[in-house]
Design an enzyme around this catalytic site. Structure first.
Site, PDB file in Angstrom:
ATOM      1  CG  HIS A  98      -1.766  -1.341   1.716  1.00  0.00           C
ATOM      2  ND1 HIS A  98      -2.857  -1.346   0.361  1.00  0.00           N
ATOM      3  CD2 HIS A  98      -1.918  -2.597   1.824  1.00  0.00           C
ATOM      4  CE1 HIS A  98      -3.765  -1.955   0.701  1.00  0.00           C
ATOM      5  NE2 HIS A  98      -3.006  -2.835   1.601  1.00  0.00           N
ATOM      6  CB  SER A 127      14.429 -20.561   7.050  1.00  0.00           C
ATOM      7  OG  SER A 127      14.248 -21.721   6.330  1.00  0.00           O
ATOM      8  CB  THR A 150      14.341  -2.964   1.145  1.00  0.00           C
ATOM      9  OG1 THR A 150      16.058  -3.081   1.582  1.00  0.00           O
ATOM     10  CG2 THR A 150      13.705  -3.435   1.890  1.00  0.00           C
ATOM     11  CE  LYS A 151      19.551   0.348   0.300  1.00  0.00           C
ATOM     12  NZ  LYS A 151      20.579   0.247   1.221  1.00  0.00           N
TER      13      LYS A 151
END
Length: 200
Positions: A98, A127, A150-151
């Site tokens: 979102h 995991s 995130t990269k």
């Protein structure tokens, strides 16, 4: 699980996918698949996995890709799991979230930010790792247990942590004691043969 049960679960699960390659192992009794999901050859999907697409999203698992127990893949555009790549238990892969920046509106009512995810061939995702939207993970890369990616991650790189950070390279800058350990183990045990390819 006996042969009759395997045949039944394979028959039941095969109908959930838009395409299934040869000799896939999809014997889970509670596999959840929604939307456009394709499997290449020799794909292995364990129990309790969930794969969902929405709108025109598409999930592709290339040849010999593997999903361990409780993996979740959610897709609004495109997610690709490369050839021989493996996602360990409880990994989550989502190509969207979102919109939260630039508005004070409740997140449930904002548009989605959606960007494709590519996980390269031979990559291994540890995991409980989380792979965020818009990320490309290179060939042979390793993501540590519980990492939040995130990269982009380069080929054969090792990343771990929250958020995930570069730890090292599998061969280029590996510590001497790790290289010695690898040499000893490979000389002693060799590299295992992929039995799934015996009929090739």
């Amino acid at each position: 699980m006996n042969d009759i049960q395997r045949a039944y679960y394979y028959w039941r699960n095969k109908r959930k996918f838009s395409k299934v390659g040869k000799k896939c192992r999809i014997y889970s009794y509670d596999l959840e698949v929604e939307g456009d999901v394709e499997l290449g050859d020799y794909v292995h999907v364990r129990d309790h996995c969930k794969m969902r697409t929405r709108h025109k999203g598409k999930i592709v698992l290339k040849d010999r890709a593997q999903l361990s127990w409780n993996v979740i893949i959610e897709c609004g555009e495109y997610v690709e799991i490369g050839e021989n790549a493996a996602l360990a238990e409880y990994v989550i892969v989502r190509d969207g979230t979102h919109l939260i920046y630039g508005t004070k509106e409740h997140w449930r009512f904002t548009p989605h930010v959606i960007k494709p995810i590519i996980i390269g061939r031979d990559a291994w995702i540890g995991s409980r790792a989380y792979v965020n939207y818009g990320v490309t993970i290179g060939e042979g890369a390793v993501v540590g247990v519980g990492a939040v990616v995130t990269k982009d991650i380069g080929p054969y790189e090792i990343w771990a942590g929250t958020p995930a950070k570069y730890i090292g390279h599998r061969t280029d800058d590996a510590p001497p004691h790790k290289l010695a350990e690898a040499k000893e183990l490979i000389e002693k045990y060799g590299i295992r043969h992929d039995r799934r390819m015996d009929d090739e």
